[in-house]
Design a protein around this motif. Structure first.
Motif, PDB file in Angstrom:
ATOM      1  N   LEU A   1       4.845   4.305  -1.709  1.00 16.62           N
ATOM      2  CA  LEU A   1       5.209   5.095  -0.532  1.00 16.62           C
ATOM      3  C   LEU A   1       6.522   5.833  -0.767  1.00 16.62           C
ATOM      4  O   LEU A   1       6.665   7.017  -0.427  1.00 16.62           O
ATOM      5  CB  LEU A   1       5.327   4.190   0.695  1.00 16.62           C
ATOM      6  N   GLY A   2       7.483   5.136  -1.359  1.00 17.20           N
ATOM      7  CA  GLY A   2       8.780   5.744  -1.622  1.00 17.20           C
ATOM      8  C   GLY A   2       8.711   6.913  -2.589  1.00 17.20           C
ATOM      9  O   GLY A   2       9.566   7.810  -2.556  1.00 17.20           O
ATOM     10  N   GLU A   3       7.673   6.910  -3.438  1.00 23.82           N
ATOM     11  CA  GLU A   3       7.498   7.985  -4.409  1.00 23.82           C
ATOM     12  C   GLU A   3       6.532   9.065  -3.915  1.00 23.82           C
ATOM     13  O   GLU A   3       6.140   9.958  -4.674  1.00 23.82           O
ATOM     14  CB  GLU A   3       6.992   7.407  -5.738  1.00 23.82           C
ATOM     15  N   GLY A   4       6.132   8.978  -2.636  1.00 22.12           N
ATOM     16  CA  GLY A   4       5.305  10.019  -2.052  1.00 22.12           C
ATOM     17  C   GLY A   4       3.803   9.861  -2.245  1.00 22.12           C
ATOM     18  O   GLY A   4       3.035  10.782  -1.942  1.00 22.12           O
ATOM     19  N   PHE A   5       3.374   8.706  -2.719  1.00 21.92           N
ATOM     20  CA  PHE A   5       1.947   8.473  -2.921  1.00 21.92           C
ATOM     21  C   PHE A   5       1.308   7.859  -1.665  1.00 21.92           C
ATOM     22  O   PHE A   5       2.005   7.358  -0.783  1.00 21.92           O
ATOM     23  CB  PHE A   5       1.716   7.536  -4.108  1.00 21.92           C
ATOM     24  N   VAL A   6      -0.017   7.885  -1.630  1.00 23.98           N
ATOM     25  CA  VAL A   6      -0.790   7.226  -0.577  1.00 23.98           C
ATOM     26  C   VAL A   6      -1.517   6.041  -1.204  1.00 23.98           C
ATOM     27  O   VAL A   6      -2.515   6.221  -1.910  1.00 23.98           O
ATOM     28  CB  VAL A   6      -1.807   8.186   0.071  1.00 23.98           C
ATOM     29  N   PRO A   7      -1.031   4.810  -1.009  1.00 25.12           N
ATOM     30  CA  PRO A   7      -1.726   3.640  -1.552  1.00 25.12           C
ATOM     31  C   PRO A   7      -3.081   3.456  -0.857  1.00 25.12           C
ATOM     32  O   PRO A   7      -3.180   3.601   0.359  1.00 25.12           O
ATOM     33  CB  PRO A   7      -0.786   2.474  -1.225  1.00 25.12           C
ATOM     34  N   VAL A   8      -4.103   3.127  -1.645  1.00 27.40           N
ATOM     35  CA  VAL A   8      -5.440   2.913  -1.097  1.00 27.40           C
ATOM     36  C   VAL A   8      -5.930   1.532  -1.526  1.00 27.40           C
ATOM     37  O   VAL A   8      -6.263   1.312  -2.700  1.00 27.40           O
ATOM     38  CB  VAL A   8      -6.437   3.989  -1.555  1.00 27.40           C
ATOM     39  N   LEU A   9      -5.926   0.588  -0.581  1.00 29.01           N
ATOM     40  CA  LEU A   9      -6.414  -0.763  -0.837  1.00 29.01           C
ATOM     41  C   LEU A   9      -7.839  -0.893  -0.330  1.00 29.01           C
ATOM     42  O   LEU A   9      -8.341  -0.006   0.388  1.00 29.01           O
ATOM     43  CB  LEU A   9      -5.516  -1.797  -0.156  1.00 29.01           C
ATOM     44  N   HIS A  10      -8.479  -2.011  -0.638  1.00 27.43           N
ATOM     45  CA  HIS A  10      -9.868  -2.192  -0.236  1.00 27.43           C
ATOM     46  C   HIS A  10     -10.210  -3.670  -0.125  1.00 27.43           C
ATOM     47  O   HIS A  10      -9.557  -4.528  -0.746  1.00 27.43           O
ATOM     48  CB  HIS A  10     -10.801  -1.533  -1.253  1.00 27.43           C
TER      49      HIS A  10
ATOM     50  N   LEU B   1       1.673   7.043   4.610  1.00 27.37           N
ATOM     51  CA  LEU B   1       0.362   6.552   5.035  1.00 27.37           C
ATOM     52  C   LEU B   1      -0.185   5.562   4.019  1.00 27.37           C
ATOM     53  O   LEU B   1      -0.171   5.815   2.817  1.00 27.37           O
ATOM     54  CB  LEU B   1      -0.615   7.725   5.184  1.00 27.37           C
ATOM     55  N   VAL B   2      -0.667   4.423   4.514  1.00 26.06           N
ATOM     56  CA  VAL B   2      -1.376   3.442   3.692  1.00 26.06           C
ATOM     57  C   VAL B   2      -2.817   3.402   4.163  1.00 26.06           C
ATOM     58  O   VAL B   2      -3.084   3.225   5.357  1.00 26.06           O
ATOM     59  CB  VAL B   2      -0.749   2.039   3.815  1.00 26.06           C
ATOM     60  N   LEU B   3      -3.751   3.572   3.243  1.00 19.72           N
ATOM     61  CA  LEU B   3      -5.171   3.512   3.562  1.00 19.72           C
ATOM     62  C   LEU B   3      -5.767   2.200   3.062  1.00 19.72           C
ATOM     63  O   LEU B   3      -5.399   1.700   1.996  1.00 19.72           O
ATOM     64  CB  LEU B   3      -5.928   4.674   2.931  1.00 19.72           C
ATOM     65  N   VAL B   4      -6.686   1.664   3.854  1.00 21.43           N
ATOM     66  CA  VAL B   4      -7.461   0.483   3.465  1.00 21.43           C
ATOM     67  C   VAL B   4      -8.914   0.804   3.797  1.00 21.43           C
ATOM     68  O   VAL B   4      -9.200   1.342   4.866  1.00 21.43           O
ATOM     69  CB  VAL B   4      -7.033  -0.777   4.254  1.00 21.43           C
ATOM     70  N   HIS B   5      -9.830   0.519   2.889  1.00 20.66           N
ATOM     71  CA  HIS B   5     -11.245   0.721   3.243  1.00 20.66           C
ATOM     72  C   HIS B   5     -12.045  -0.560   3.060  1.00 20.66           C
ATOM     73  O   HIS B   5     -11.699  -1.423   2.242  1.00 20.66           O
ATOM     74  CB  HIS B   5     -11.869   1.888   2.472  1.00 20.66           C
ATOM     75  N   GLY B   6     -13.086  -0.673   3.852  1.00 24.69           N
ATOM     76  CA  GLY B   6     -13.940  -1.849   3.818  1.00 24.69           C
ATOM     77  C   GLY B   6     -14.942  -1.798   2.679  1.00 24.69           C
ATOM     78  O   GLY B   6     -14.970  -0.847   1.889  1.00 24.69           O
ATOM     79  N   GLY B   7     -15.794  -2.815   2.613  1.00 26.39           N
ATOM     80  CA  GLY B   7     -16.743  -2.934   1.506  1.00 26.39           C
ATOM     81  C   GLY B   7     -18.050  -2.214   1.715  1.00 26.39           C
ATOM     82  O   GLY B   7     -18.667  -1.753   0.762  1.00 26.39           O
TER      83      GLY B   7
END
Length: 246
Positions: free
Chosen positions: A126-135, A42-48
């Motif tokens: 992702l390959g290491e099992g983390f959830v990247p969170v961009l914004h 899962l990749v998360l992105v959040h707005g401002g």
């Protein structure tokens, strides 16, 4: 297994009419849904929300209007980092292995305003099992100083480069609404819903619901827009709200 990209709208997790104000209750509900759902790949992105948009508006910076004032850029970026830290903290409280990815340090725009977003770090996380969170953030823009990059733009770029299987936009409403306030089940062309896609009532430098629909139609892959109550359903492979398929 290709990744899922989920965007949390800024208006969902903040009180967008009050500068630098978190909507803690809704953020907690969304974080609960993420922790209880399938966060693998899962990749998360959040707005401002009220953190990014008010600062960007105050400095006159948008996705098209830039600034060469370093202080302004740091102010906008700092507000977004603060919001990102709130999001990460809520996820960590629920044992979601979330890590921050700050677009200001990675992305840029060329002189034609085309977004360049390297994704190797996201793929490795992702390959290491983390959830990247961009914004949403500011990015260096050739010929314009720095401009805003919206969460919507990031979702489109990520989904394309990562070949995402599923894309979801969590908004403040349960989908794109028609004149009667009912959810439009599916949109396949912008003109289909142009009459009901108004601009955001709050301060928004990135395009409101109209911008979201345009961005999702550009994907060339099915996506959906839904409300906070449907995050769990989306993560359970359902297609809540409005299906966008250009």
């Amino acid at each position: 297994m290709n990744p899922t990209v989920l965007k949390l709208g800024g208006s969902v997790i903040t009180d967008k009419d009050r500068a630098d104000t978190l909507d803690g209750a809704t953020l907690n509900r969304v974080a609960d849904a993420v922790s209880e759902g399938d966060a693998e790949n899962l990749v998360l992105v959040h707005g401002g929300g009220s953190f990014g948009h008010h600062h960007a508006s105050r400095h006159g910076v948008s996705t098209t209007a830039g600034t060469r004032d370093a202080g302004a850029a740091v102010d906008i970026h700092g507000a977004m980092k603060t919001l990102n830290e709130f999001v990460l903290a809520r996820l960590h409280e629920r044992d979601v292995p979330a890590l921050p990815v700050h677009p200001f340090s990675a992305a840029s725009r060329d002189s034609d305003a085309t977004l360049v977003l390297p994704t190797r770090q996201v793929e490795t996380m992702l390959g290491e099992g983390f959830v990247p969170v961009l914004h949403g953030d500011v990015v260096a823009h050739a010929g314009a100083g720095v401009t805003v990059v919206s969460g919507d733009e990031l979702v489109v770029s990520l989904a394309d480069q990562l070949d995402a299987d599923r894309v979801g936009f969590c908004s403040t409403v349960p989908g794109v609404l028609d004149e009667d306030g009912s959810v439009i089940p599916e949109i396949t062309a912008y003109e289909q819903a142009a009459d009901v896609l108004g601009e955001s009532e709050s301060t928004d430098v990135t395009g409101g619901m109209a911008g979201k629909v345009r961005a999702l139609l550009e994907l060339g892959a099915p996506a959906s827009i839904f409300g906070p109550d449907d995050v769990a359903a989306f993560l359970a492979d359902e297609t809540p709200g409005t299906r966008i398929d250009g």
